[in-house]
Write an enzyme that holds these catalytic residues in place. Structure first.
Site, PDB file in Angstrom:
ATOM      1  CG  HIS A 184      37.066  43.412  50.194  1.00 13.38           C
ATOM      2  ND1 HIS A 184      36.785  43.801  48.939  1.00 13.38           N
ATOM      3  CD2 HIS A 184      36.732  44.537  51.011  1.00 13.38           C
ATOM      4  CE1 HIS A 184      36.171  44.918  48.915  1.00 13.38           C
ATOM      5  NE2 HIS A 184      36.096  45.563  49.940  1.00 13.38           N
ATOM      6  CB  SER A 193      34.640  30.364  29.049  1.00 17.98           C
ATOM      7  OG  SER A 193      33.321  31.093  28.943  1.00 17.98           O
ATOM      8  CG  ASN A 234      33.304  37.204  17.348  1.00 23.72           C
ATOM      9  OD1 ASN A 234      32.253  37.364  17.882  1.00 23.72           O
ATOM     10  ND2 ASN A 234      34.048  36.650  18.067  1.00 23.72           N
TER      11      ASN A 234
END
Length: 712
Positions: A239, A654, A692
């Site tokens: 991992h 982002s 939105n």
């Protein structure tokens, strides 16, 4: 005398009845405990099968990306979307890398209430860091970059295999997987003491993913490594890989906690992970690696390689990774015939390094094959014909497979066959698991590494004059487990790994006699207060809930499989057929007939009403108005894969992607799954979740909207 004899006989009879009662109670209690143990093991199998299924899907998806990179043109839009995850570990001057670790321009505001680090670090400084993390404080990004920079500089001078010694005045403590469970690490330190020059530690990989505090664990381990470089040793796990982190939570955790500098931190950690040592040897007698070994494991090769070249163990070096491994795979397959076949009761899929068997068995296991190419599949076609057809449909070069100059003569900078051999050594060390049978076969359960038997353990340990192999990589109910005549020891330090009460954690103390002593624990106070029955019931309910989710997302496939056993459309099939069809669809290797009472509420004369059973799966769906139901089911079934693709496409981290990126994501997924999803259906889905109406999609909100949950 008669009176005395009568009383004696009466007392004897009472004593006899008491003994009989005690024996009955003992027999009942043993049966009761045996039933609980059976339930516990069954629960364990559910958790482990679902976990390994996820690892297989991860490797299968990554191999699909590799397929795109190898065979699509450089100008391909799909190739461009994923090309950045295959970039090599940049080999550049140290001065060029120093700018990534530059922290001086980052201001620490007066409002910051977290820990302050002073370099060079001291024991007192790292102890304060541990205390800060206990109280949920966060380390400032300036100190994070400084800590990572110092760690990178130290790791670069460490060997691939650390050699350490246990002396009379110093014990060595060995910890297994932690997986972001900070409470387990803190409990180990509480019970065993903090690292010091008198108390050495070996942390055997898998520090990150799955848990919520992976980054804090890394900072603590890196801090103690800097203070005690001769007494704290870190091995790389499977991992510690940026590709695996995309799926199992570490990437998301870093970006959530460090929104401004998260991308830089991830890039630095990718570099640091590639520099982590691969093994530790105690007194030339005890070998510690994360996963295991294979019949080709050679510690001399591992010691001499440039480990930092292999940023991700999931993809072999470019240029020779398909051709270079064929002979070894064929050799391994030939050995398999002598080794007694596959491991029984395990889910069989293709291994990461087993490209030959992937082709041979593709028609048997189409859903779980790791190397399926895009396109439709026909069972009556030969492998070569099918490959040619798929390449033609996908627009690939029809000369693929013929010798090319670039294949025969690697260009400057391309990987050699030595690179491929070294890569396989790393994969085996990080991904392999032991098996009870002799031999060495591809690890088709996880999809990477191998399964090795007692004979391989004897040969490899004997060749290197070792007496014990300590490894981690597998969750064990008691936190540890011996196998292979007590010459292989598994240690796992993340308690409550699957669910509260599912397993204990453990660590090892080892002195100069090199005899391992185990300390077990449960980090959850809730679990310590539960009775055995309550603990088993808690974990069983959680496992069954996870299993019902798997059944729900495959409901269309299940109905089709059930209908094959119901030619007259009566809606009823036998329990045997129900179990057979369910296993064929989910391919989890579970005892379905044993699980039937927990999954099927009612039967009629040994028959299951499968339509009613499907409707009774208590899962709620998102309340979105989407015209195409198939896209919803695809979303459920490939939830983790879709999120992985989203994270890859979101290059700026982002958390937002455009409608066009969303469409490309679904096109990638449909190519991977060999299914058709129309542009209209994708646009319909995008519009419905753009809450939105700003023309972009929040990845976290999208994934949460489709997260399955139980209805009341």
């Amino acid at each position: 005398m008669g009176c005395v004899m009568g009383k004696s006989e009466l007392q004897l009879k009472k004593s006899d009845r008491a003994i009989r009662a005690a024996l009955l109670i003992q027999r009942w209690y043993r049966q009761y405990v045996a039933r609980l143990e059976m339930r516990r093991r069954c629960t364990w199998n559910i958790f482990q099968s679902i976990e390994y299924a996820g690892e297989q899907d991860q490797i299968k998806l990554y191999n699909f990306f590799g397929f795109l990179m190898d065979h699509f043109t450089p100008a391909s839009s799909q190739r461009n979307l994923i090309s950045h995850i295959f970039c090599k570990n940049e080999i550049c001057q140290d001065t060029e890398w120093e700018r990534y670790f530059c922290y001086k321009s980052i201001e620490v505001s007066d409002s910051y209430i977290g820990p302050h680090l002073i370099f060079p670090l001291t024991f007192c400084g790292v102890s304060k860091l541990v205390e800060a993390f206990k109280h949920k404080q966060q380390l400032h990004a300036r100190y994070v970059l400084q800590l990572l920079g110092e760690t990178w500089r130290l790791l670069k001078i460490l060997p691939n295999i650390n050699h350490i010694s246990a002396c009379r005045t110093k014990q060595i403590t060995i910890c297994g997987d932690l997986h972001g469970h900070l409470e387990d690490l803190l409990l180990i330190f509480y019970k065993n003491g903090l690292p010091s020059s008198e108390k050495s530690y070996v942390f055997n990989g898998d520090f990150v993913d799955r848990g919520k505090n992976s980054i804090e664990i890394l900072f603590i381990l890196f801090g103690f490594l800097l203070v005690y470089p001769n007494d704290v040793h870190l091995n790389r796990g499977n991992h510690e890989d940026h590709i695996v982190n995309l799926r199992y939570g570490f990437t998301k955790e870093v970006l959530g906690k460090y929104r401004v500098h998260g991308k830089t931190i991830l890039k630095l950690l990718q570099k640091i992970f590639s520099w982590l040592p691969l093994a530790t040897v105690i007194d030339n007698k005890v070998l510690i690696v994360h996963g295991g070994i294979s019949d080709t494991t050679d510690l001399n090769v591992i010691a001499g390689m440039d480990r930092h070249k292999y940023v991700s163990a999931l993809r072999p070096p470019k240029g020779t990774h398909r051709a270079g491994n064929v002979s070894k795979t064929q050799k391994m397959n030939n050995r398999n015939g002598e080794a007694g076949g596959p491991v029984e009761g395990r889910r069989r899929v293709c291994s990461l390094t087993d490209h030959g068997s992937a082709m041979a068995h593709r028609h048997k296991l189409p859903r779980r094959s790791l190397h399926n190419a895009p396109g439709s599949s026909q069972l009556n076609s030969s492998v070569e014909e099918e490959l040619k057809k798929r390449r033609r449909l996908a627009g690939f070069d029809q000369s693929y497979g013929k010798p090319k100059k670039s294949d025969l003569e690697p260009e400057s900078g391309e990987s050699t066959e030595t690179d491929v051999d070294e890569w396989k050594q790393i994969v085996d060390v990080l991904w392999s698991d032991p098996m009870p049978q002799n031999g060495c076969i591809p690890n088709e359960v996880r999809g990477g590494g191998c399964y090795w038997g007692p004979d391989v353990t004897e040969e490899v340990l004997g060749r290197h004059n070792l007496q014990l192999l300590i490894r981690s990589h597998e969750c064990k109910q008691d936190g540890y487990e011996f196998c292979h005549n007590r010459r292989v020891l598994t240690i796992f330090s993340a308690s409550n790994y699957y669910e509260v009460g599912s397993n204990r954690g453990a660590y090892i103390r080892m002195g100069p006699d090199l005899v391992p002593h185990f300390i077990q624990y449960q980090a959850s106070r809730t679990c310590r207060e539960l009775t055995l029955r309550q603990s088993v019931g808690w974990t069983e309910r959680s496992a069954l809930r996870a299993l019902r989710e798997q059944l729900f997302v495959h409901k269309s496939d299940l109905i089709s499989a059930f209908q094959e056993f119901d030619p007259n459309n009566k809606g009823m099939i036998s329990l045997r057929h129900w179990a057979s069809a369910t296993e064929r669809v989910l391919n989890l290797g579970l005892p379905w007939r044993v699980l039937r009472p927990q999954l099927v509420s009612s039967t009629q004369c040994g028959m299951v009403d499968y339509q009613l059973w499907i409707r009774e799966l208590s899962i709620t769906e998102p309340k979105l108005e989407i015209s195409d139901d198939s896209i919803l089911e695809t979303m459920y079934k490939n939830h983790a894969n879709l999120e992985t693709i989203f994270r890859i496409i979101d290059t700026d981290h982002s958390g937002l992607i455009s409608f066009e990126e969303f469409r490309q994501t679904w096109k990638l997924l449909s190519s991977h799954l060999k299914t058709e999803i129309s542009d209209e259906a994708i646009a319909d889905l995008a519009q419905s979740i753009d809450f939105n109406k700003d023309g972009s999609i929040d990845i976290n909100e999208f994934m949460e909207a489709f997260r399955l949950c139980r209805s009341s």
